[in-house]
Enzyme design. Structure first.
Site, PDB file in Angstrom:
ATOM      1  N   GLU A 134      -4.432   0.057  15.333  1.00 10.59           N
ATOM      2  CA  GLU A 134      -3.695   1.315  15.404  1.00 10.59           C
ATOM      3  C   GLU A 134      -3.441   1.754  16.839  1.00 10.59           C
ATOM      4  OE1 GLU A 134      -5.669   4.590  13.483  1.00 10.59           O
ATOM      5  OE2 GLU A 134      -7.427   4.432  14.758  1.00 10.59           O
ATOM      6  N   HIS A 149       5.766   6.402  14.286  1.00  8.37           N
ATOM      7  CA  HIS A 149       6.263   7.298  13.248  1.00  8.37           C
ATOM      8  C   HIS A 149       5.458   8.587  13.216  1.00  8.37           C
ATOM      9  CE1 HIS A 149       6.171   8.825   9.030  1.00  8.37           C
ATOM     10  NE2 HIS A 149       7.465   8.766   9.237  1.00  8.37           N
ATOM     11  N   LYS A 185       7.410   0.933   7.024  1.00  8.04           N
ATOM     12  CA  LYS A 185       7.131   2.061   6.127  1.00  8.04           C
ATOM     13  C   LYS A 185       8.422   2.531   5.477  1.00  8.04           C
ATOM     14  CE  LYS A 185       3.435   3.733   9.129  1.00  8.04           C
ATOM     15  NZ  LYS A 185       3.011   4.823  10.038  1.00  8.04           N
ATOM     16  N   TYR A 245       4.519   7.351   1.579  1.00 12.24           N
ATOM     17  CA  TYR A 245       5.161   6.225   2.239  1.00 12.24           C
ATOM     18  C   TYR A 245       4.501   4.917   1.848  1.00 12.24           C
ATOM     19  CZ  TYR A 245       1.669   7.117   5.947  1.00 12.24           C
ATOM     20  OH  TYR A 245       0.519   7.353   6.643  1.00 12.24           O
ATOM     21  N   GLN A 274       0.845  -1.189   0.000  1.00  9.96           N
ATOM     22  CA  GLN A 274       0.000   0.000   0.000  1.00  9.96           C
ATOM     23  C   GLN A 274       0.880   1.240   0.000  1.00  9.96           C
ATOM     24  OE1 GLN A 274      -3.279  -0.044   2.854  1.00  9.96           O
ATOM     25  NE2 GLN A 274      -2.783   2.031   3.474  1.00  9.96           N
ATOM     26  N   HIS A 285       2.335   7.579  15.197  1.00  6.14           N
ATOM     27  CA  HIS A 285       1.402   6.488  14.905  1.00  6.14           C
ATOM     28  C   HIS A 285       2.129   5.156  14.704  1.00  6.14           C
ATOM     29  CE1 HIS A 285      -0.727  10.051  12.855  1.00  6.14           C
ATOM     30  NE2 HIS A 285      -1.180   9.954  14.090  1.00  6.14           N
ATOM     31  N   ASP A 291      -4.708  13.137  17.278  1.00  3.56           N
ATOM     32  CA  ASP A 291      -3.346  13.098  17.803  1.00  3.56           C
ATOM     33  C   ASP A 291      -3.225  13.811  19.152  1.00  3.56           C
ATOM     34  OD1 ASP A 291      -2.625  11.640  15.602  1.00  3.56           O
ATOM     35  OD2 ASP A 291      -1.448  13.228  14.658  1.00  3.56           O
TER      36      ASP A 291
END
Length: 182
Positions: A142, A118, A71, A131, A46, A61, A169
């Site tokens: 998550e 990250h 990533k 990314y 992805q 994250h 966040d």
């Protein structure tokens, strides 16, 4: 492609070989076979891309196993401070962070393995960040860490009191209370 190790095991910077002439420049941004030759065997599934304004701070994250993500981060336009925090409890650098300036000018990429949180801050007027991920996004997996946790003391290259941060966040837990399963 050149590989540059960091003080954190498995976290590496990748620089492409850039060819320039009077027309401009050319480089291979991604080559699975060349990365494999350098010892990086990751099957990316992805691509994610973001556009952000100056002062934006995204992160920190991560996704927990079995949907943890590696990533490969690069900047298509602009300039960011890219940050990775080691969440691997058995690592000698557990709880430490690495940061690097990534830009369309320096063309560097940061390989962030599974087991890291990250995030990035935008230093230029705007930035486009791309990314690659080796796992698909999974909402149930998550997790995150508050970007301004004093225990991490991350230098984002900007005044974090003026940062543009998402509501999501802003409510992330501090490092000591995150739900990392690494």
């Amino acid at each position: 492609m050149n590989l540059e190790t960091t003080f954190i095991k498995d976290l590496v910077l990748i620089s492409p070989m850039v060819f320039e002439d009077e027309r401009g420049s050319f480089f291979e941004a991604y080559s699975q076979s060349k990365l494999s030759d350098l010892g990086i065997d990751v099957d990316f599934v992805q691509d994610n891309q973001s556009f952000s304004k100056k002062g934006t701070l995204r992160g920190l994250h991560y996704q927990n196993p079995p949907f943890a993500q590696t990533k490969l981060v690069r900047v298509l336009q602009g300039e960011i401070i890219d940050v990775a925090v080691d969440l691997r409890k058995d690592s000698l650098t557990f709880g430490r962070y690495f940061s690097v300036l990534l830009s369309d000018e320096n063309k560097k990429q940061l390989l962030v393995p599974q087991g890291f949180a990250h995030g990035f801050s935008v230093l230029s007027e705007t930035a486009v960040v791309l990314y690659k991920c080796d796992q698909y996004y999974d909402k149930q997996s998550e997790g995150g860490i508050r970007f301004d946790d004093p225990a991490l003391n991350i230098d984002w290259g900007m005044n974090i009191d003026e940062a543009i941060v998402s509501e999501k966040d802003l409510v992330l837990p501090k490092f000591a209370n995150c739900n990392s399963q690494f």
